[in-house]
Design a protein around this motif. Structure first.
Motif, PDB file in Angstrom:
ATOM      1  N   CYS A   1     -16.873 -15.761 -12.209  1.00 13.06           N
ATOM      2  CA  CYS A   1     -17.200 -14.341 -12.129  1.00 13.06           C
ATOM      3  C   CYS A   1     -16.997 -13.668 -13.472  1.00 13.06           C
ATOM      4  O   CYS A   1     -15.991 -13.896 -14.139  1.00 13.06           O
ATOM      5  CB  CYS A   1     -16.343 -13.652 -11.064  1.00 13.06           C
ATOM      6  SG  CYS A   1     -16.918 -11.960 -10.766  1.00 13.06           S
TER       7      CYS A   1
ATOM      8  N   SER B   1     -13.298  -8.958 -13.521  1.00 14.91           N
ATOM      9  CA  SER B   1     -11.877  -9.311 -13.386  1.00 14.91           C
ATOM     10  C   SER B   1     -11.180  -8.286 -12.488  1.00 14.91           C
ATOM     11  O   SER B   1     -10.236  -7.621 -12.916  1.00 14.91           O
ATOM     12  CB  SER B   1     -11.201  -9.326 -14.755  1.00 14.91           C
ATOM     13  OG  SER B   1     -11.869 -10.214 -15.622  1.00 14.91           O
ATOM     14  N   CYS B   2     -11.653  -8.154 -11.266  1.00 17.94           N
ATOM     15  CA  CYS B   2     -11.066  -7.153 -10.363  1.00 17.94           C
ATOM     16  C   CYS B   2      -9.602  -7.518 -10.114  1.00 17.94           C
ATOM     17  O   CYS B   2      -9.283  -8.674  -9.827  1.00 17.94           O
ATOM     18  CB  CYS B   2     -11.832  -7.113  -9.051  1.00 17.94           C
ATOM     19  SG  CYS B   2     -13.607  -6.856  -9.287  1.00 17.94           S
TER      20      CYS B   2
ATOM     21  N   PHE C   1      -7.586  -6.925  -7.739  1.00 16.20           N
ATOM     22  CA  PHE C   1      -7.166  -7.309  -6.383  1.00 16.20           C
ATOM     23  C   PHE C   1      -7.730  -8.661  -5.959  1.00 16.20           C
ATOM     24  O   PHE C   1      -7.558  -9.085  -4.828  1.00 16.20           O
ATOM     25  CB  PHE C   1      -7.621  -6.248  -5.356  1.00 16.20           C
ATOM     26  CG  PHE C   1      -9.059  -5.861  -5.510  1.00 16.20           C
ATOM     27  CD1 PHE C   1     -10.069  -6.713  -5.132  1.00 16.20           C
ATOM     28  CD2 PHE C   1      -9.401  -4.634  -6.058  1.00 16.20           C
ATOM     29  CE1 PHE C   1     -11.386  -6.381  -5.285  1.00 16.20           C
ATOM     30  CE2 PHE C   1     -10.730  -4.278  -6.223  1.00 16.20           C
ATOM     31  CZ  PHE C   1     -11.721  -5.155  -5.830  1.00 16.20           C
ATOM     32  N   CYS C   2      -8.406  -9.359  -6.870  1.00 22.76           N
ATOM     33  CA  CYS C   2      -9.147 -10.560  -6.472  1.00 22.76           C
ATOM     34  C   CYS C   2      -8.404 -11.828  -6.876  1.00 22.76           C
ATOM     35  O   CYS C   2      -8.018 -11.987  -8.035  1.00 22.76           O
ATOM     36  CB  CYS C   2     -10.523 -10.540  -7.133  1.00 22.76           C
ATOM     37  SG  CYS C   2     -11.498 -12.013  -6.788  1.00 22.76           S
TER      38      CYS C   2
ATOM     39  N   PHE D   1      -9.913 -14.745  -6.041  1.00 21.85           N
ATOM     40  CA  PHE D   1     -10.989 -15.728  -5.879  1.00 21.85           C
ATOM     41  C   PHE D   1     -11.727 -15.979  -7.197  1.00 21.85           C
ATOM     42  O   PHE D   1     -11.915 -17.125  -7.602  1.00 21.85           O
ATOM     43  CB  PHE D   1     -11.950 -15.192  -4.800  1.00 21.85           C
ATOM     44  CG  PHE D   1     -13.201 -15.985  -4.618  1.00 21.85           C
ATOM     45  CD1 PHE D   1     -13.174 -17.212  -3.986  1.00 21.85           C
ATOM     46  CD2 PHE D   1     -14.428 -15.475  -5.045  1.00 21.85           C
ATOM     47  CE1 PHE D   1     -14.350 -17.941  -3.800  1.00 21.85           C
ATOM     48  CE2 PHE D   1     -15.603 -16.193  -4.863  1.00 21.85           C
ATOM     49  CZ  PHE D   1     -15.558 -17.422  -4.239  1.00 21.85           C
ATOM     50  N   GLY D   2     -12.107 -14.904  -7.883  1.00 19.30           N
ATOM     51  CA  GLY D   2     -12.920 -15.037  -9.095  1.00 19.30           C
ATOM     52  C   GLY D   2     -12.173 -15.735 -10.219  1.00 19.30           C
ATOM     53  O   GLY D   2     -10.985 -15.497 -10.441  1.00 19.30           O
TER      54      GLY D   2
ATOM     55  N   CYS E   1     -19.684 -13.126  -9.477  1.00 25.13           N
ATOM     56  CA  CYS E   1     -20.856 -12.750 -10.273  1.00 25.13           C
ATOM     57  C   CYS E   1     -20.990 -13.807 -11.360  1.00 25.13           C
ATOM     58  O   CYS E   1     -20.398 -13.684 -12.455  1.00 25.13           O
ATOM     59  CB  CYS E   1     -20.679 -11.349 -10.859  1.00 25.13           C
ATOM     60  SG  CYS E   1     -20.696 -10.061  -9.612  1.00 25.13           S
TER      61      CYS E   1
ATOM     62  N   GLU F   1     -15.083  -2.449  -1.062  1.00 22.45           N
ATOM     63  CA  GLU F   1     -13.670  -2.133  -1.363  1.00 22.45           C
ATOM     64  C   GLU F   1     -13.335  -0.733  -0.865  1.00 22.45           C
ATOM     65  O   GLU F   1     -13.444  -0.454   0.299  1.00 22.45           O
ATOM     66  CB  GLU F   1     -13.392  -2.278  -2.875  1.00 22.45           C
ATOM     67  CG  GLU F   1     -14.156  -3.388  -3.602  1.00 22.45           C
ATOM     68  CD  GLU F   1     -13.991  -4.795  -3.055  1.00 22.45           C
ATOM     69  OE1 GLU F   1     -13.335  -4.984  -2.023  1.00 22.45           O
ATOM     70  OE2 GLU F   1     -14.576  -5.735  -3.647  1.00 22.45           O
TER      71      GLU F   1
ATOM     72  N   LYS G   1     -16.891  -3.449 -12.082  1.00 23.94           N
ATOM     73  CA  LYS G   1     -17.695  -3.735 -10.886  1.00 23.94           C
ATOM     74  C   LYS G   1     -18.675  -2.599 -10.581  1.00 23.94           C
ATOM     75  O   LYS G   1     -18.464  -1.458 -10.996  1.00 23.94           O
ATOM     76  CB  LYS G   1     -16.716  -3.872  -9.717  1.00 23.94           C
ATOM     77  CG  LYS G   1     -17.288  -4.463  -8.484  1.00 23.94           C
ATOM     78  CD  LYS G   1     -16.163  -4.713  -7.489  1.00 23.94           C
ATOM     79  CE  LYS G   1     -16.552  -5.814  -6.546  1.00 23.94           C
ATOM     80  NZ  LYS G   1     -15.379  -6.324  -5.850  1.00 23.94           N
TER      81      LYS G   1
HETATM   82  S1  SF4 Z   1     -15.379 -12.340  -7.286  1.00 25.39           S
HETATM   83 FE1  SF4 Z   1     -15.879 -10.224  -6.698  1.00 25.39          FE
HETATM   84  S2  SF4 Z   1     -13.885  -9.258  -6.350  1.00 25.39           S
HETATM   85 FE2  SF4 Z   1     -13.509 -11.167  -7.534  1.00 25.39          FE
HETATM   86  S3  SF4 Z   1     -13.535 -10.538  -9.695  1.00 25.39           S
HETATM   87 FE3  SF4 Z   1     -15.602 -11.136  -9.164  1.00 25.39          FE
HETATM   88  S4  SF4 Z   1     -16.647  -9.220  -8.560  1.00 25.39           S
HETATM   89 FE4  SF4 Z   1     -14.426  -8.857  -8.523  1.00 25.39          FE
END
Ligand code: SF4
Length: 366
Positions: A72, A75-76, A78-79, A81-82, A119, A184, A198
């Motif tokens: 991705c 760099s959110c 709260f994430c 996963f990315g 992304c 979100e 984002k």
């Molecule tokens: S995967 Fe989604 S929530 Fe996680 S950093 Fe990327 S855009 Fe943000």
């Protein structure tokens, strides 16, 4: 019939009256409900609204989640996963690997593939078109619910075309529906602090509107329990309600409790069960024009999701099979449930299980 005395004592009898009359609640009503010390009183109102819409039915879907990549560019905070290229936990599936996952479940009576990712920095839109076409060629009966509004905006940026053009191309390839992720909390304050790169909240709503106008229905989510205020939660719900007044394209709303493990939100603690149930109930009450509210067991745990069916939820989501987004953030739930397990949980909760497809059409099996 709800006990008027209980609500008079709580100072909520006017809201009880509005719920019983099927009238719309204001943002201020929602704030009073979120602030109410009795989760049971709030839950009973939501249950009344839920029963009026769905009786004792609780829906579920036999589905498969596929996360094609967690690479991705954003760099959110709260994430969990990315990931960036080179990170040991980064992954990226090839077209063959995506198809391999679908083939591996070819004996399962799946009706929906739910496919999302980060992304990705470089994959072209043609990759996603080919993925949809190949899945449909393999199993034409499957509905494909894929790509959040955030991914759609990202594809548009990479291709130099509009999100509407992206949606048209994906629809032509066979996309059936968009999932609700990436919403979100719409508040610019929250997005500025937690996910400044984002797509904005307004951008999310605009892409959902585009999708609805093109005949692509969508879900919507809210990630709550981090740094947002009660008012910001309610403004988020109200924005979705206003979109739905315009388009009628939202199918299901999914409140998602924030899971802080492996994220970069300072001092965040997991939500509590009461907070989850109250948010579920207030979502049902505020979103009077959205047909379905999902208790997403992956984030809530199966046990709390079962209880949430008494707090406004009418959908239990599905079998899922393999889940990465919530589990990388510390979700304590299982990775998969069978149809039999789902039905048992719903039935023992006192509801009638109904299998559905992604549009909530009942699936009848011979
Ligand atoms: S995967 Fe989604 S929530 Fe996680 S950093 Fe990327 S855009 Fe943000």
């Amino acid at each position: 019939m709800l006990d008027s005395k209980v609500y008079k004592d709580l100072g909520l009898d006017d809201i009880r009256g509005r719920v019983e009359a099927g009238e719309r609640l204001s943002i201020e009503d929602g704030e009073r409900l979120l602030g109410c010390p009795s989760v049971l009183a709030v839950g009973a109102l939501a249950h009344e609204a839920r029963r009026r819409m769905h009786g004792d039915v609780a829906y579920y879907v036999v589905n498969q989640h596929i996360n094609y990549s967690n690479l991705c560019v954003n760099s959110c905070r709260f994430c969990a996963f990315g990931r960036k290229q080179g990170d040991p936990l980064a992954f990226e599936l090839t077209l063959d690997e995506i198809l391999g996952k679908v083939k591996a479940r070819s004996q399962d009576p799946i009706t929906e593939v739910h496919m999302v990712g980060g992304c990705h920095p470089s994959l072209p839109l043609s990759f996603y078109e080919e993925a949809i076409q190949a899945i449909k060629a393999l199993r034409p009966e499957l509905r494909i619910k894929a790509f959040t509004a955030v991914e759609i905006a990202h594809f548009a940026g990479l291709e130099g075309i509009t999100p509407r053009q992206v949606l048209l191309r994906l629809k032509a390839a066979g996309l059936d529906m968009l999932p609700g992720g990436g919403a979100e909390v719409f508040s610019p304050r929250i997005r500025g602090l937690l996910c400044p790169e984002k797509l904005s909240g307004q951008g999310w709503l605009d892409i959902a509107r585009d999708a609805h106008e093109l005949g692509i229905r969508t879900n919507a989510t809210m990630l709550y329990g981090h740094i947002e205020t009660a008012r910001e939660r309610l403004e988020h719900l109200d924005a979705l309600r206003r979109l739905q007044d315009e388009t009628r394209g939202l199918v299901c709303f999914i409140p998602l409790p924030f899971q802080p493990a492996n994220t970069r939100v300072q001092d965040a603690r997991p939500t509590t069960g009461v907070e989850d149930l109250k948010t579920m109930a207030v979502s049902r009450l505020m979103l009077d024009n959205v047909p379905h509210i999902k208790a997403y067991w992956v984030m809530l745990t199966v046990k709390l999701a079962q209880v949430a069916l008494y707090f406004g939820a009418d959908d239990f989501d599905g079998t899922v099979v393999e889940e990465k987004i919530g589990h990388m953030a510390g979700a304590e739930s299982e990775q998969a449930l069978t149809r039999t397990e789902l039905e048992r949980v719903i039935r023992e909760g006192g509801f009638s299980p109904v299998e559905r497809d992604c549009f909530f059409n009942e699936v009848k099996r011979g």
